[in-house]
Design a protein around this motif. Structure first.
Motif, PDB file in Angstrom:
ATOM      1  N   ASN A 240      20.975  43.627  38.393  1.00 37.15           N
ATOM      2  CA  ASN A 240      20.789  43.107  37.029  1.00 37.15           C
ATOM      3  C   ASN A 240      21.755  41.950  36.797  1.00 37.15           C
ATOM      4  OD1 ASN A 240      20.617  42.619  34.277  1.00 37.15           O
ATOM      5  ND2 ASN A 240      20.610  44.774  33.702  1.00 37.15           N
ATOM      6  N   PRO A 241      21.280  40.707  36.736  1.00 35.02           N
ATOM      7  CA  PRO A 241      22.195  39.563  36.569  1.00 35.02           C
ATOM      8  C   PRO A 241      22.990  39.605  35.264  1.00 35.02           C
ATOM      9  CG  PRO A 241      19.895  38.888  36.285  1.00 35.02           C
ATOM     10  CD  PRO A 241      19.873  40.281  36.821  1.00 35.02           C
ATOM     11  N   LEU A 242      22.443  40.228  34.223  1.00 32.48           N
ATOM     12  CA  LEU A 242      23.168  40.315  32.962  1.00 32.48           C
ATOM     13  C   LEU A 242      24.440  41.143  33.104  1.00 32.48           C
ATOM     14  CD1 LEU A 242      20.340  40.806  30.300  1.00 32.48           C
ATOM     15  CD2 LEU A 242      21.879  38.846  30.520  1.00 32.48           C
ATOM     16  N   ILE A 243      24.431  42.139  33.982  1.00 33.50           N
ATOM     17  CA  ILE A 243      25.606  42.985  34.162  1.00 33.50           C
ATOM     18  C   ILE A 243      26.785  42.168  34.662  1.00 33.50           C
ATOM     19  CG2 ILE A 243      26.547  44.965  35.422  1.00 33.50           C
ATOM     20  CD1 ILE A 243      24.434  45.648  33.263  1.00 33.50           C
ATOM     21  N   TRP A 244      26.520  41.199  35.544  1.00 31.46           N
ATOM     22  CA  TRP A 244      27.610  40.357  36.054  1.00 31.46           C
ATOM     23  C   TRP A 244      28.148  39.435  34.970  1.00 31.46           C
ATOM     24  CZ3 TRP A 244      29.616  41.940  40.407  1.00 31.46           C
ATOM     25  CH2 TRP A 244      28.824  42.675  41.279  1.00 31.46           C
ATOM     26  N   LEU A 245      27.266  38.990  34.074  1.00 34.45           N
ATOM     27  CA  LEU A 245      27.727  38.209  32.922  1.00 34.45           C
ATOM     28  C   LEU A 245      28.597  39.079  32.023  1.00 34.45           C
ATOM     29  CD1 LEU A 245      27.701  35.720  31.064  1.00 34.45           C
ATOM     30  CD2 LEU A 245      25.564  36.582  30.081  1.00 34.45           C
ATOM     31  N   PHE A 246      28.169  40.315  31.780  1.00 35.58           N
ATOM     32  CA  PHE A 246      28.953  41.232  30.951  1.00 35.58           C
ATOM     33  C   PHE A 246      30.330  41.477  31.574  1.00 35.58           C
ATOM     34  CE2 PHE A 246      24.698  43.406  29.668  1.00 35.58           C
ATOM     35  CZ  PHE A 246      24.382  42.299  28.871  1.00 35.58           C
ATOM     36  N   LEU A 247      30.365  41.626  32.894  1.00 38.17           N
ATOM     37  CA  LEU A 247      31.639  41.853  33.575  1.00 38.17           C
ATOM     38  C   LEU A 247      32.572  40.669  33.374  1.00 38.17           C
ATOM     39  CD1 LEU A 247      33.442  43.471  35.540  1.00 38.17           C
ATOM     40  CD2 LEU A 247      32.282  42.288  37.428  1.00 38.17           C
ATOM     41  N   LYS A 248      32.046  39.466  33.512  1.00 32.82           N
ATOM     42  CA  LYS A 248      32.856  38.257  33.325  1.00 32.82           C
ATOM     43  C   LYS A 248      33.434  38.206  31.910  1.00 32.82           C
ATOM     44  CE  LYS A 248      32.552  33.194  33.681  1.00 32.82           C
ATOM     45  NZ  LYS A 248      32.944  32.865  32.288  1.00 32.82           N
ATOM     46  N   LYS A 249      32.601  38.446  30.906  1.00 32.00           N
ATOM     47  CA  LYS A 249      33.057  38.387  29.512  1.00 32.00           C
ATOM     48  C   LYS A 249      34.022  39.540  29.199  1.00 32.00           C
ATOM     49  CE  LYS A 249      30.711  34.734  28.658  1.00 32.00           C
ATOM     50  NZ  LYS A 249      31.433  33.431  28.499  1.00 32.00           N
ATOM     51  N   PHE A 250      33.773  40.698  29.812  1.00 32.33           N
ATOM     52  CA  PHE A 250      34.677  41.832  29.623  1.00 32.33           C
ATOM     53  C   PHE A 250      36.075  41.500  30.145  1.00 32.33           C
ATOM     54  CE2 PHE A 250      36.674  45.542  31.663  1.00 32.33           C
ATOM     55  CZ  PHE A 250      36.890  46.345  30.546  1.00 32.33           C
ATOM     56  N   LEU A 251      36.161  40.873  31.319  1.00 31.43           N
ATOM     57  CA  LEU A 251      37.453  40.500  31.886  1.00 31.43           C
ATOM     58  C   LEU A 251      38.149  39.458  31.018  1.00 31.43           C
ATOM     59  CD1 LEU A 251      36.568  40.358  35.696  1.00 31.43           C
ATOM     60  CD2 LEU A 251      37.697  42.197  34.428  1.00 31.43           C
ATOM     61  N   GLU A 252      37.391  38.522  30.469  1.00 31.11           N
ATOM     62  CA  GLU A 252      37.967  37.536  29.558  1.00 31.11           C
ATOM     63  C   GLU A 252      38.523  38.216  28.310  1.00 31.11           C
ATOM     64  OE1 GLU A 252      35.043  34.606  28.660  1.00 31.11           O
ATOM     65  OE2 GLU A 252      34.947  33.827  30.720  1.00 31.11           O
ATOM     66  N   ASP A 253      37.740  39.125  27.741  1.00 27.95           N
ATOM     67  CA  ASP A 253      38.175  39.814  26.525  1.00 27.95           C
ATOM     68  C   ASP A 253      39.340  40.761  26.794  1.00 27.95           C
ATOM     69  OD1 ASP A 253      36.362  38.540  24.880  1.00 27.95           O
ATOM     70  OD2 ASP A 253      34.802  40.031  25.160  1.00 27.95           O
ATOM     71  N   THR A 254      39.478  41.226  28.030  1.00 24.99           N
ATOM     72  CA  THR A 254      40.628  42.050  28.388  1.00 24.99           C
ATOM     73  C   THR A 254      41.917  41.262  28.202  1.00 24.99           C
ATOM     74  OG1 THR A 254      39.380  43.363  29.993  1.00 24.99           O
ATOM     75  CG2 THR A 254      41.757  43.317  30.266  1.00 24.99           C
TER      76      THR A 254
END
Length: 302
Positions: free
Chosen positions: A208-222
């Protein structure tokens, strides 16, 4: 069995995508604290792992069900539990009996490819993490849980159960106050543990390509949430000093971040300088907002 597992995983991935898109939209509201947004990312991650939910007419899935999906009831009682079924490719679900042989063959092949890639990605990330930690075994103790190493280029907090702060060679001559405060906030918030969970989740849902986008944004928000954690314990006059320490670190040695990633320096500086401490009323309102969002996104269609 593997095919059936992948069928429900595929449905969970779609549910996670819906929840994640909502979080992506919410994070565009600049006034929302990143600590709150960071917590909201838990919702799509839960959707990635738990297929069952309580049925509710107030669920976002109820609205979506009018167009494309239905619920498969698991338990009908005081609290109704169900699976969300977007694919609707089967006649029966316990076990899954596909409508056509072609669909059964397709999911059988896809499930084998899925498990091979998921295991491979998980092993790769595990090996990289172990190698990164092994390279720091010869780091020299500076004080407390702060170590110095010539094998890294930016300060970071390493480890989950016995975390330590590691700074590059030469940093021991600097004022480490804000660096230590930042990495200590990561340790306090258990950010390395959440990163590992996030990376494993992305590895399982790799298709799911959206999951990798979510991971990127999650790391930024961390990183942004960690900055807010530090600023919550700082005085108003310390914001600029913290921002300057961040810029100084970024310009000289790379990114002032933890080992799995972070946000852009300019974004972080802007949020640091505009940070305002929350009042009790604001905290209560944001908590109620988070609970409402969680209820809408974690419940299934009625």
């Amino acid at each position: 069995m593997l095919s059936e597992m992948f069928y429900w995983l595929f449905n969970m991935s779609i549910s996670a995508s819906v929840a994640g898109i909502v979080v992506l939209l919410l994070r565009r509201i600049k006034k929302l604290p990143r600590r709150l947004v960071h917590i909201l990312w838990v919702i799509p991650f839960i959707r990635m792992w738990i297929p069952v939910g309580i049925r509710s007419k107030y669920s976002l899935m109820t609205l979506i069900s009018k167009f494309t999906t239905k619920s498969v009831v698991l338990y009908d009682g005081t609290l109704d539990f169900s699976f969300t079924n977007y694919i609707m490719a089967a006649d029966n679900y316990f076990p899954v009996t596909y409508k056509e042989d072609m669909l059964e063959n397709l999911f059988s092949i896809a499930s084998v490819v899925w498990i091979i890639v998921a295991v491979a990605l998980s092993l790769i990330f595990a090996i990289l993490y172990v190698l990164a930690k092994s390279e720091l075994k010869d780091a020299s103790l500076l004080r407390d849980n702060i170590y110095v190493s010539d094998k890294i280029t930016s300060p970071a907090a390493y480890g989950v159960f016995r975390p330590k702060i590691v700074v590059p060679k030469g940093y021991e001559l600097r004022n480490l106050h804000y660096i230590v405060a930042h990495e200590s906030a990561h340790i306090y918030r258990k950010d390395n543990l959440w990163r590992i969970i996030a990376v494993i989740s992305a590895s399982v849902h790799w298709f799911n390509p959206l999951i990798w986008l979510f991971l990127k944004k999650f790391l930024e928000d961390t990183e942004l949430a960690c900055d807010e954690q530090v600023l919550a314990n700082c005085g108003e006059d310390e914001k600029k000093a913290y921002a300057m320490a961040l810029v100084d670190c970024a310009e000289s040695m790379g990114v002032f971040a933890s080992p799995f990633g972070g946000a852009k320096i300019r974004v972080r500086i802007d949020r640091i300088l505009s940070y305002r401490k929350l009042s009790i009323i604001s905290i209560a309102s944001l908590t109620a907002f988070a609970v409402a969002i969680g209820y809408v996104l974690l419940t299934n269609a009625s």
